[in-house]
Scaffold this active site. Structure first.
Site, PDB file in Angstrom:
ATOM      1  N   CYS A  68       0.705  -1.296  -0.197  1.00  0.00           N
ATOM      2  CA  CYS A  68       0.012  -0.234   0.133  1.00  0.00           C
ATOM      3  C   CYS A  68       0.792   0.823  -0.478  1.00  0.00           C
ATOM      4  O   CYS A  68       0.378   2.707  -1.030  1.00  0.00           O
ATOM      5  CB  CYS A  68      -1.102   0.443   1.086  1.00  0.00           C
ATOM      6  SG  CYS A  68      -0.519  -0.542   2.609  1.00  0.00           S
TER       7      CYS A  68
ATOM      8  N   HIS B 272      -2.644   6.185   4.274  1.00  0.00           N
ATOM      9  CA  HIS B 272      -1.286   7.061   4.536  1.00  0.00           C
ATOM     10  C   HIS B 272      -0.961   7.607   4.405  1.00  0.00           C
ATOM     11  O   HIS B 272      -1.477   8.103   3.054  1.00  0.00           O
ATOM     12  CB  HIS B 272      -0.648   5.124   3.716  1.00  0.00           C
ATOM     13  CG  HIS B 272      -1.010   3.834   4.256  1.00  0.00           C
ATOM     14  ND1 HIS B 272      -1.277   3.302   5.669  1.00  0.00           N
ATOM     15  CD2 HIS B 272      -0.275   3.006   3.644  1.00  0.00           C
ATOM     16  CE1 HIS B 272      -1.767   2.360   5.749  1.00  0.00           C
ATOM     17  NE2 HIS B 272      -0.794   1.987   4.968  1.00  0.00           N
TER      18      HIS B 272
END
Length: 342
Positions: free
Chosen positions: A130, A242
Site C-alpha cells: 500500500c 497513509h
C-alpha cells in the site's frame, strides 16, 4: 462483454472495499462470487444494493471464472493462486507472496500498465504494498521529467493497513484510555492509541523492517532498478489513509513550480498545495477518494536537484482494492484475458 469475478477474502477490510469499488466503477460483471474461509460461509457480502452469500474458497470450482481478486494473506495466496490460475482465471493478488517473483508482474496502472501482459507466465499479477503504490504514482511523472537518483521516505501508516484487527485495537485502546481501563495489546507491539510505533512487519538482519524492504524492492521493480531508496515506516493512530514525507534527489534540475505543474496533470494525482494554514491534505480528508494527493511541494536545498513532497492516499483504495480493480480494468481494455465471457 461481462466477466465472472471472484473476490477471495471478501469478508476482510480490503475484500469488502474491492466489492465496493467494483460496483462504484461499474466494472462489467456478469457474476460476482464472494469467497472466504469455511468459517465465513453464509455471511453477507454487499455488492451495491445486492446481498450475496459468502462461499468457501476450499469448495469453489473456478472453471469459467475470468478474474480472481485475492486479499486473503500470503499463505492463502501461495497455496491457492497457482491452483486458480491453472483453472483459467487471472489472479490479481494483494498479498506480498508474488510481488518479487520475476515471472509475476508487479503493477500500478498509472506507472507500468505496459507490463501487465507478463502475467501469462503464471497467470498471476501482483498488487504492490500500500505504501509503495501511492509513492510510485507520485514519483513516476517526476522521474520521467528529471530522472530520480535517490529517495528518502518516512511513512505514517494507518491501522487499517494491519487489517480489521488493527482497527479494532485502536478503537478499544482509545475507549479504554477515556474510561481509565487497562490497555490491552494484541495486534501491535506497543500501545497504538495516542502513540506512534516505528515498526511495521518483522525486523530483518540489517535493521530494516520487512515493510521498509518492500518499499525499496518494489519501487525498483515497478519504476526503475537504478533508483536508490531508503524508508522508515511508522504506524500511527489513524484509521484510514497513509501519509509519506518524501525527499527526492534528481539527476537533472527540477524546480518546485515545475514539479507542481507536472503533478497537476499526472494520472491518479491531485495536487493540493497552498502555502497557508490548511493548504495541504491530511489522511482524514483523503479517506474514500481514489486519488493520490500531493502537498507541501518545495525544494530541498541540502542536495543538488532536490525536492520534498507530502503524499497522502486512502490505503484501502489506491493502496489495495482500487489498484487491484484498475488492474482488472487494464486486462479488459488491453484485451488480455485468456477467455472472455459472452
Amino acid at each position: 462483454m461481462a466477466y465472472k469475478v471472484a473476490v477471495v477474502g471478501a469478508t476482510g477490510v480490503v475484500g469488502r472495499e474491492m466489492l465496493n469499488i467494483l460496483h462504484e466503477r461499474n466494472f462489467p460483471v456478469s457474476e460476482l462470487v464472494p469467497l472466504a474461509s469455511r468459517r465465513s460461509v453464509g455471511k453477507d457480502a454487499h455488492f451495491g444494493d445486492r446481498k450475496l452469500k459468502v462461499r468457501a474458497l476450499e469448495d469453489f470450482d473456478f472453471t469459467g471464472t475470468d478474474i480472481a481478486l485475492f486479499s486473503a494473506g500470503g499463505a492463502t495466496s501461495k497455496e491457492w493462486a497457482p491452483r486458480v490460475a491453472a483453472q483459467g482465471a487471472v489472479v490479481i493478488d494483494n498479498s506480498s507472496q508474488w510481488r518479487m517473483d520475476p515471472d509475476v508482474p508487479l503493477i500500478v496502472p498509472e506507472v507500468n500498465a505496459d507490463a501487465i501482459s507478463g502475467y501469462r507466465k503464471k497467470g498471476i499479477i501482483a498488487n504492490p504494498n500500500c505504501s509503495t503504490a501511492q509513492l510510485v504514482v507520485a514519483l513516476k511523472p517526476l522521474h520521467d521529467h528529471a530522472t530520480i537518483r535517490r529517495v528518502v521516505v518516512s511513512t505514517y501508516q494507518s491501522v487499517s493497513g494491519a487489517g480489521n484487527d488493527g482497527v479494532t485495537e485502536l478503537e478499544r485502546q482509545t475507549k479504554a484510555i477515556f474510561v481509565n481501563d487497562a490497555i490491552e495489546k494484541h495486534k501491535f507491539t506497543k500501545q497504538i492509541a495516542f502513540n506512534v510505533i516505528p515498526h511495521i512487519d518483522v525486523f530483518l538482519d540489517d535493521g530494516y523492517t520487512k515493510e521498509e524492504w518492500k518499499m525499496m524492492a518494489e519501487t525498483k521493480k515497478i519504476l526503475d532498478p537504478k533508483i536508490k531508496l531508503t524508508a522508515t515506516c511508522v504506524r500511527v493512530p489513524v484509521f484510514i489513509g497513509h501519509s509519506e514525507a518524501v525527499n527526492i534527489e534528481f539527476e537533472n534540475p527540477i524546480s518546485a513550480d515545475e514539479a507542481r505543474e507536472i503533478l497537476s496533470v499526472a494520472p491518479g494525482v491531485q495536487v493540493l498545495d497552498r502555502r497557508e494554514d490548511g493548504g495541504y491534505i491530511t489522511p482524514l480528508e483523503c479517506a474514500g477518494d481514489y486519488n493520490t494527493f500531493v502537498s507541501r511541494i518545495r525544494e530541498d536545498f541540502t542536495v543538488e536537484n532536490g525536492l520534498v513532497l507530502w503524499v497522502v492516499s486512502d490505503n484501502l483504495r489506491k493502496g489495495a482494492a482500487l489498484n487491484a480493480v484498475q488492474i482488472a480494468e487494464e486486462l479488459v481494455s488491453q484485451q488480455l484475458l485468456r477467455k472472455q465471457a459472452a
